[in-house]
Scaffold this active site. Structure first.
Site, PDB file in Angstrom:
ATOM      1  N   LYS A 115      31.596  34.284  43.500  1.00  0.00           N
ATOM      2  CA  LYS A 115      31.707  35.156  44.683  1.00  0.00           C
ATOM      3  C   LYS A 115      31.824  34.179  45.911  1.00  0.00           C
ATOM      4  O   LYS A 115      32.166  34.500  46.905  1.00  0.00           O
ATOM      5  CB  LYS A 115      30.538  35.947  44.783  1.00  0.00           C
ATOM      6  CG  LYS A 115      30.616  37.111  43.856  1.00  0.00           C
ATOM      7  CD  LYS A 115      30.263  38.489  44.195  1.00  0.00           C
ATOM      8  CE  LYS A 115      30.863  39.610  43.271  1.00  0.00           C
ATOM      9  NZ  LYS A 115      30.327  40.797  43.173  1.00  0.00           N
ATOM     10  N   LYS A 197      38.284  39.575  33.783  1.00  0.00           N
ATOM     11  CA  LYS A 197      37.441  40.860  33.722  1.00  0.00           C
ATOM     12  C   LYS A 197      38.171  42.037  34.528  1.00  0.00           C
ATOM     13  O   LYS A 197      38.678  41.717  35.651  1.00  0.00           O
ATOM     14  CB  LYS A 197      36.166  40.526  33.957  1.00  0.00           C
ATOM     15  CG  LYS A 197      35.281  41.396  34.354  1.00  0.00           C
ATOM     16  CD  LYS A 197      33.725  41.068  34.796  1.00  0.00           C
ATOM     17  CE  LYS A 197      33.452  41.450  36.123  1.00  0.00           C
ATOM     18  NZ  LYS A 197      32.216  41.921  36.406  1.00  0.00           N
ATOM     19  N   LYS A 200      35.796  46.023  39.849  1.00  0.00           N
ATOM     20  CA  LYS A 200      35.998  47.234  40.781  1.00  0.00           C
ATOM     21  C   LYS A 200      36.548  46.612  42.191  1.00  0.00           C
ATOM     22  O   LYS A 200      37.228  47.126  42.934  1.00  0.00           O
ATOM     23  CB  LYS A 200      34.863  47.954  40.972  1.00  0.00           C
ATOM     24  CG  LYS A 200      33.604  47.248  41.137  1.00  0.00           C
ATOM     25  CD  LYS A 200      32.564  48.334  41.565  1.00  0.00           C
ATOM     26  CE  LYS A 200      31.072  48.299  40.963  1.00  0.00           C
ATOM     27  NZ  LYS A 200      30.380  47.227  41.614  1.00  0.00           N
TER      28      LYS A 200
END
Ligand code: ATP
Ligand code: LTN
Length: 334
Positions: A115, A197, A200
């Site tokens: 992140k 992966k 969203k």
């Protein structure tokens, strides 16, 4: 009122509309476990702000997520479904646990590394201590089990280490939680790049199936899913795209990968992809309808939010008081 003696805690962030990855890796297991445990399912809105959020969108997404929990089959009378920000004990315990967590441990977290690479302009302290707030969520309710997707196992291991460290100093304060990872579909991959992966927050809309996607969009996205030239529906690491589609189909149809291989023996990818799309749409449609009904029923949802925050807060206070006492904070005079 509540289900079993053992406690279960889990949560998801209200950062975007959930994908079927979240559904398979998390929500679907939550529903199947909810009879066995006393369960708390939290909308972790405090975790969401580690990445910058638009206030109106965050509020909207948080409510959508809470109603989605109920729409997927979690009964809000039997399970505690609530917003993290409505129970201030989460943040209080997180502060305390920060003082029992090492910088070195947090620096090793792969989610932090990913992140911070993705949001290089906003590497804030909250992003770094994110796993400590997650540990507080779990330990506050003395959770025995925490159903998560594989990407969260590292955070859970850290939670266990923090709890053990604390217990070693102060005696048995926290239950040491066990992760629960479902057998099939613990990690659903992107439809456009099966090495990644399904997320969203993926910028490519075709990479993910959102829980709100209508049938025609679902079918179209599966039609475009990246596969291979093998022309064989086989559950094998050599065919990651097809393997991922089999995992999805298996999770939505309750058929095993072997049954699916047999069903599509000698048949083409086109037919297979259509079957996957139909099975996903068949499950999502009633969930979407129920969620829309809930979103239209403001008073009912508001009353659930209120009572469930109270129930969570009652349990959270018990642990927090115990912790405060153990570490030597002065007692509150009543
Ligand atoms: P983001 O992509 O925005 O970082 P996310 O999609 O990983 O978020 P979270 O809210 O962080 O979503 O995760 C909610 C739950 O869904 C977690 O238990 C996580 O392990 C699970 N999960 C997320 N993505 C997948 C996936 N592709 N396959 C299986 N489980 C998943
Ligand atoms: N970090 C998790 C969401 C989360 C969670 C939790 C999951 C926050 N607190 C406690 C299980 C238990 C995520 O990003 N998926």
């Amino acid at each position: 009122m509540l289900n079993g003696e053992k406690m279960l805690f889990s949560g998801a962030q209200a950062t975007n509309v959930l994908t079927i990855g979240n559904y398979i890796g998390a929500l679907k297991n939550w529903v199947s476990l909810s009879d066995e445990y006393t369960c708390l399912y939290c909308v972790v809105d405090e975790h969401s702000i580690t990445v910058r959020q638009d206030p109106a969108t965050l509020r909207k997404r948080a409510r959508e997520l809470l109603t989605l929990y109920i729409a997927t089959g979690l009964d809000p009378e039997k399970n505690i479904i609530y917003y993290q920000s409505h129970v201030p004990q989460h943040a209080e315990l997180a502060w305390i646990l920060n003082c029992y967590t090492y910088m070195g441990e947090l620096s090793r977290m792969t989610q932090f590394k990913d992140k911070s690479a993705k949001h290089a302009d906003n590497i804030n302290a909250g992003l770094f201590t994110y796993p400590v707030l997650m540990a507080a969520d779990i330990l506050l309710y003395q959770a025995d089990v925490v159903p998560v997707g594989v990407d969260q196992l590292q955070h859970l291991e850290l939670t266990r280490n923090i709890a053990e460290r604390f217990n070693n100093i102060y005696g048995d304060v926290f239950t040491i939680p066990e992760p629960y990872v479902g057998k099939v579909g613990a990690k659903i991959q992107s439809l456009q790049d099966p090495s990644k992966k399904m997320s969203k927050s993926d910028e490519n809309e075709n990479a993910s199936i959102y829980m709100t996607d209508p049938r025609d969009v679902i079918i179209r996205k599966f039609k475009r899913a990246v596969t291979d030239n093998e022309a064989c529906v086989r559950y094998s690491d050599d065919q990651p795209g097809i393997k991922n589609l089999i995992s999805i189909y298996s999770a939505f149809s309750q058929k095993t990968p072997e049954e699916i291989e047999r069903e599509f023996d000698g048949r083409g990818y086109g037919e297979f992809k259509l079957a996957v799309g139909e099975s996903v749409a068949d499950v999502l449609e009633p969930i979407q309808k129920k969620q829309a009904d809930l979103l239209a029923n403001k008073d009912y949802v508001d009353s659930i939010i209120k009572t469930n925050a109270e129930r969570a807060s009652y349990l959270a206070t018990k642990t927090l008081r115990k912790v405060q006492k153990k570490i030597g904070f002065p007692e509150i005079v009543r």
